[in-house]
Design a protein around this motif. Sequence first.
Motif, PDB file in Angstrom:
ATOM      1  N   LEU A   4       5.713  -4.160  -3.501  1.00 54.08           N
ATOM      2  CA  LEU A   4       5.446  -2.830  -2.946  1.00 54.08           C
ATOM      3  C   LEU A   4       3.999  -2.399  -3.161  1.00 54.08           C
ATOM      4  CD1 LEU A   4       8.503  -0.643  -4.024  1.00 54.08           C
ATOM      5  CD2 LEU A   4       8.031  -1.583  -1.783  1.00 54.08           C
ATOM      6  N   LEU A   5       3.390  -2.864  -4.243  1.00 55.24           N
ATOM      7  CA  LEU A   5       2.080  -2.361  -4.633  1.00 55.24           C
ATOM      8  C   LEU A   5       1.002  -2.541  -3.559  1.00 55.24           C
ATOM      9  CD1 LEU A   5       1.917  -3.338  -8.410  1.00 55.24           C
ATOM     10  CD2 LEU A   5       2.297  -1.075  -7.415  1.00 55.24           C
ATOM     11  N   PRO A   6       0.941  -3.700  -2.882  1.00 56.28           N
ATOM     12  CA  PRO A   6      -0.105  -3.817  -1.856  1.00 56.28           C
ATOM     13  C   PRO A   6      -0.032  -2.727  -0.798  1.00 56.28           C
ATOM     14  CG  PRO A   6       0.852  -5.963  -2.326  1.00 56.28           C
ATOM     15  CD  PRO A   6       1.688  -4.946  -3.040  1.00 56.28           C
ATOM     16  N   PHE A   7       1.173  -2.295  -0.448  1.00 56.25           N
ATOM     17  CA  PHE A   7       1.317  -1.268   0.582  1.00 56.25           C
ATOM     18  C   PHE A   7       1.115   0.127  -0.007  1.00 56.25           C
ATOM     19  CE2 PHE A   7       3.861  -4.943   1.815  1.00 56.25           C
ATOM     20  CZ  PHE A   7       3.296  -5.226   3.038  1.00 56.25           C
ATOM     21  N   GLU A   8       1.632   0.346  -1.215  1.00 59.90           N
ATOM     22  CA  GLU A   8       1.488   1.653  -1.846  1.00 59.90           C
ATOM     23  C   GLU A   8       0.033   1.957  -2.143  1.00 59.90           C
ATOM     24  OE1 GLU A   8       2.633   2.805  -6.187  1.00 59.90           O
ATOM     25  OE2 GLU A   8       4.422   3.098  -4.966  1.00 59.90           O
ATOM     26  N   ARG A   9      -0.735   0.920  -2.468  1.00 59.73           N
ATOM     27  CA  ARG A   9      -2.115   1.137  -2.902  1.00 59.73           C
ATOM     28  C   ARG A   9      -3.144   0.687  -1.868  1.00 59.73           C
ATOM     29  NH1 ARG A   9      -1.403  -0.310  -9.353  1.00 59.73           N
ATOM     30  NH2 ARG A   9       0.056   1.410  -9.744  1.00 59.73           N
TER      31      ARG A   9
END
Length: 373
Positions: A235-240
């Motif tokens: 999820l982190l690549p999209f959240e950040r």
Amino acid sequence: MSADPVPGIAEFRSGLQAWLGEHDLTPGPDHSLDGQVAQLLRVRKALFDADWMRYGWPTAAGGLGGPAALRAVLGEEVATRDLAEPGIWSLIEVLAPTMIDYARPDLAAEMVPRLLSGAELWCQGFSEPESGSDLASLTTRAIPRGADWVVSGQKVWTSLAQYAARCVLLTRTAPGHRGITAFFVDMDSPGITVRPLQTMHGVDEFAEVFFDDVLVPSDRMLGTPGDGWQLAMDLLPFERSTCFWHRIAYLFTRLDQVLAETDSTDSAEDPALGEVFTMLHTTRCRSLLTQRRLAAGARLGPETSIDKVLLATAEQRLFDTARDVLPGAIELDDDRWRTEFLYSRAATIYGGTAEIQRNIIARRLLDLGKESA
């Protein structure tokens, strides 16, 4: 609008700007959370019906293809026009990719268009009362029962749970990181109770969600047993990246509004305003680098903690400066400035606390080692 061929980024932006100029999606007078959610769904539906919302998403999930950068452009245009609250707008950038990457293809094909079109809202059931930043310690349990699973436990800080039709839920199915399993749960399932939480800025954006022996079909598992931790990390690549890009665009509009309100005062020359601009510009440059790395197929990791620290710091500095140069706007007036100032206090907490992010930077990027006992 023609669905083929996929436009380039410049063509997409100019076409979108022209379309938005011809279609009035200005929010109405209701600025409550109910009003914000209604406006969000209205904007998504209009953009989906005109195909703008479908670009940047794979055709197998109801999209029209093209690079994810097209979604960043769309969110930026929505944010700069203040058509939808950027935080709740950007949830789609976390939830839809998760479904596309981990759900059965037929489930993703059925469900993702419902989210893109504004027919549904979804929520993300990750944090728990005793496991916020330490997500790996979650205790909500899923136990197999025949061909299905039974879920029991509690989630907290679940954004828009009271409006959501579905939930991407992390559960414990075995010990350790490899014992975390994700499910896609219908929020109207028997045994689910949602209790909104009012934060200090006076909005019930979050909720605590209780799961009491909730039956979840096995075909609603995302991935395989034990894939939940990797799902959360993915999820982190999209959240950040895309989400942050939207937020930065919105914060620039708020800086413009500060400047507009200080034009007739000595505060317009306050050097703090220049410092805010520099911080936001630095954050945008960093976010652009992250977006480019993601577009090139790079796997993002602990370096995105830098993006998180920069954005949280810039956001708080912006609203601190608004308080200083707009006397009484926050302390005396019960309006949007006060609400956003209070909300900005959480910028260094939500999505990973500043302390945790700095530890990640120190240990995993600077190789400073673990803390001594």
